[in-house]
Scaffold this motif. Sequence first.
Motif, PDB file in Angstrom:
ATOM      1  N   VAL A 108      41.512 149.349 -24.594  1.00 57.16           N
ATOM      2  CA  VAL A 108      41.151 149.011 -25.966  1.00 57.16           C
ATOM      3  C   VAL A 108      40.517 147.622 -26.067  1.00 57.16           C
ATOM      4  O   VAL A 108      39.467 147.441 -26.684  1.00 57.16           O
ATOM      5  CB  VAL A 108      42.411 149.107 -26.859  1.00 57.16           C
ATOM      6  N   ILE A 109      41.164 146.635 -25.419  1.00 52.70           N
ATOM      7  CA  ILE A 109      40.679 145.254 -25.576  1.00 52.70           C
ATOM      8  C   ILE A 109      39.322 145.045 -24.898  1.00 52.70           C
ATOM      9  O   ILE A 109      38.412 144.479 -25.513  1.00 52.70           O
ATOM     10  CB  ILE A 109      41.747 144.249 -25.066  1.00 52.70           C
ATOM     11  N   PHE A 117      36.597 146.428 -27.162  1.00 54.17           N
ATOM     12  CA  PHE A 117      36.326 145.562 -28.322  1.00 54.17           C
ATOM     13  C   PHE A 117      35.527 144.335 -27.905  1.00 54.17           C
ATOM     14  O   PHE A 117      34.541 143.968 -28.546  1.00 54.17           O
ATOM     15  CB  PHE A 117      37.648 145.148 -28.982  1.00 54.17           C
ATOM     16  N   LEU A 118      35.949 143.703 -26.786  1.00 57.18           N
ATOM     17  CA  LEU A 118      35.261 142.482 -26.348  1.00 57.18           C
ATOM     18  C   LEU A 118      33.802 142.769 -25.983  1.00 57.18           C
ATOM     19  O   LEU A 118      32.922 141.940 -26.199  1.00 57.18           O
ATOM     20  CB  LEU A 118      36.001 141.849 -25.170  1.00 57.18           C
ATOM     21  N   ARG A 160      48.503 151.811 -31.651  1.00 56.40           N
ATOM     22  CA  ARG A 160      48.709 152.414 -30.329  1.00 56.40           C
ATOM     23  C   ARG A 160      49.338 151.449 -29.342  1.00 56.40           C
ATOM     24  O   ARG A 160      50.344 151.746 -28.715  1.00 56.40           O
ATOM     25  CB  ARG A 160      47.369 152.888 -29.752  1.00 56.40           C
ATOM     26  N   THR A 161      48.707 150.277 -29.192  1.00 58.78           N
ATOM     27  CA  THR A 161      49.159 149.358 -28.146  1.00 58.78           C
ATOM     28  C   THR A 161      50.448 148.666 -28.550  1.00 58.78           C
ATOM     29  O   THR A 161      51.384 148.573 -27.763  1.00 58.78           O
ATOM     30  CB  THR A 161      48.061 148.330 -27.831  1.00 58.78           C
ATOM     31  N   PHE A 167      39.133 147.755 -34.503  1.00 64.42           N
ATOM     32  CA  PHE A 167      39.863 147.439 -33.271  1.00 64.42           C
ATOM     33  C   PHE A 167      41.346 147.243 -33.551  1.00 64.42           C
ATOM     34  O   PHE A 167      42.201 147.866 -32.910  1.00 64.42           O
ATOM     35  CB  PHE A 167      39.274 146.185 -32.617  1.00 64.42           C
ATOM     36  N   PHE A 186      33.585 132.298 -31.955  1.00 68.15           N
ATOM     37  CA  PHE A 186      33.642 133.716 -31.602  1.00 68.15           C
ATOM     38  C   PHE A 186      33.956 134.564 -32.827  1.00 68.15           C
ATOM     39  O   PHE A 186      33.244 135.513 -33.156  1.00 68.15           O
ATOM     40  CB  PHE A 186      34.696 133.945 -30.509  1.00 68.15           C
ATOM     41  N   LEU A 207      34.219 145.494 -37.228  1.00 70.04           N
ATOM     42  CA  LEU A 207      34.526 145.735 -35.822  1.00 70.04           C
ATOM     43  C   LEU A 207      35.979 145.341 -35.526  1.00 70.04           C
ATOM     44  O   LEU A 207      36.710 146.058 -34.850  1.00 70.04           O
ATOM     45  CB  LEU A 207      33.576 144.891 -34.961  1.00 70.04           C
ATOM     46  N   ILE A 244      43.528 150.381 -34.212  1.00 73.67           N
ATOM     47  CA  ILE A 244      43.993 151.132 -33.040  1.00 73.67           C
ATOM     48  C   ILE A 244      44.921 150.287 -32.174  1.00 73.67           C
ATOM     49  O   ILE A 244      45.935 150.769 -31.671  1.00 73.67           O
ATOM     50  CB  ILE A 244      42.769 151.658 -32.262  1.00 73.67           C
ATOM     51  N   PHE A 245      44.600 149.004 -32.067  1.00 76.58           N
ATOM     52  CA  PHE A 245      45.417 148.106 -31.239  1.00 76.58           C
ATOM     53  C   PHE A 245      46.848 148.016 -31.783  1.00 76.58           C
ATOM     54  O   PHE A 245      47.822 148.136 -31.037  1.00 76.58           O
ATOM     55  CB  PHE A 245      44.766 146.722 -31.223  1.00 76.58           C
ATOM     56  N   LEU A 259      37.343 153.927 -28.708  1.00 75.78           N
ATOM     57  CA  LEU A 259      38.734 153.482 -28.750  1.00 75.78           C
ATOM     58  C   LEU A 259      39.672 154.681 -28.857  1.00 75.78           C
ATOM     59  O   LEU A 259      40.761 154.691 -28.273  1.00 75.78           O
ATOM     60  CB  LEU A 259      38.956 152.535 -29.930  1.00 75.78           C
TER      61      LEU A 259
END
Lengths: 225, 302
Positions: free
Chosen positions: A192-193, A196-197, B129-130, B122, B110, B118, B125-126, A185
């Motif tokens: 990024v997505i 992760f997926l 950054r995003t 995720f 899910f 995890l 950073i998401f 990442l």
Amino acid sequence: MDNYLSIFTEYNIPGALWVNIQLTFFAAIGALVLGTILAMLRISPVASFAAIGTSYVNIIRNTPLTIIILFGVLALNGQLGLNLGGGFQENFFRLAIMGLAIYHAAFVCEAIRSGVNTVPLGQAEAARAIGLAFMPAARMVILPQAFRGAIVPLGNVLIALIKNSTVAAVGSVSIEASSVMKDMLDVRADIVIPIFLTFAAGFVIIVIPVGLLTTWLSKKLAVSR
Amino acid sequence: MSSSILFDTPGPRARRNVLVINIVGALVIVALLWWIIAGLAAKGQMEASQWDDFLKADTWMDYLLPGLANTLKAAALAIVGSVLFGLVFGIGRLSTNWLINGVCSVVVEFFRAVPVLLMIVFFNIFIARTLEVSSNSAMWAVVSALVFYNGSVVAELIRSGVHNLPKGQREAGIAIGLTRGQSLRIVEIPQALVAMLPALIGQFVVILKDSALGYIISFNELLFYGRTYSSPNGNVLQALIVVAAVFIIINFTLSKIATILSRRLSSRGVGKTKPGAAALVGGPAGLEAVEPGGAKPTPDKP
């Protein structure tokens, strides 16, 4: 699409998940042995033994796993100089297994105990009534039913252990899935997505068969009452 | 020892044997504790200088209490979020509309199968950054990961709570002219919530424990402060024990409340209360998982 597929050639994703499976495997053996001993202590009629089991479960179950694994690396290894042999990485790997086993043993103990609790009192009374002594009654009547009752909770502990093996990242095991994902990442902020997926799908693929297997086993071996 | 199915009520000889083994067991405990303390002392870990940091007001005011405040803040936000998430998706899974039901089932299954860590890594950073959120991004990462995971577990709790109600409740609702949705909202879910309260509190323990995972992404919670404070002083071992003790006290209290509640509530309503055991970090998942000693997400289990 090519951009995404390149992560599979640049990084060894199945290899990272394989590390988690290894962590799970060894920790599961340790947790099962320790947890069975604890369960025996907790259900014994000797008050001091039961107290050991109960305090272990209450202390470990209420402590975050992060602290337990961190304790192995920083306190036992760093401050007290405990070394479990092997190379630098190998030592951290073994410490992480130890932490995972210690933590999950408390839940294994409770799973086995809940299995014993599924056996109705009448079974023990019936065993005594037909003249069985303590050991034969336990071996032939109570424990076989108790183990069957423990399958579902034990399966759940195993599933939790698979997922919790990622916490080994705290214990400086840098080759397992969550650490590898973090590296990826950091470098590939554009996808990024999808990254992760991909990892999430890896865990779903590992976890779901275990869930199905325990459900199938528990139905197949269920004691009809 | 009538509580145990494995053992008969002991007679005089068995009582004497138990007494002897009990004394031996107590001696073993004392020996074990002495071995640990002596071992630590031999390594110089029992010196007062290693421990007295944690008796100073400054340590608590400047490091541990602000850390604890952040831990509790993240946990409180995650608790509110997961209950809301759980209500929406739990009711969604009870819907008779196949599309809503399907979507909610996939989402819940899910997020129960993916490790919380995890998700934390995720989201860290998401979000930073995003989404380019700069303030408190680590805390929001922890909160959102905890909401998605624990919200899914709460959704299963609500679903199983409704399924465990006697069928007559819904039938009575429909008989007095309520629609399926009204009966769910007015009759079934309120009872399911009461029955699931102990298991829900057990889930709060999981949230509190999992918030310590924020340490990995440098979220300045209790464990992070304990570590950064003790590193230069060379008493990380002592700091970890103190931090763990704080967690254990809070979680143990919560677990006790859950047990007492489940005993009190068992006489109320028709839903079966489940003891709220302190479940695992990133607790059980899988298709038809059952919480250890806790709630049964699926009703048709043995």
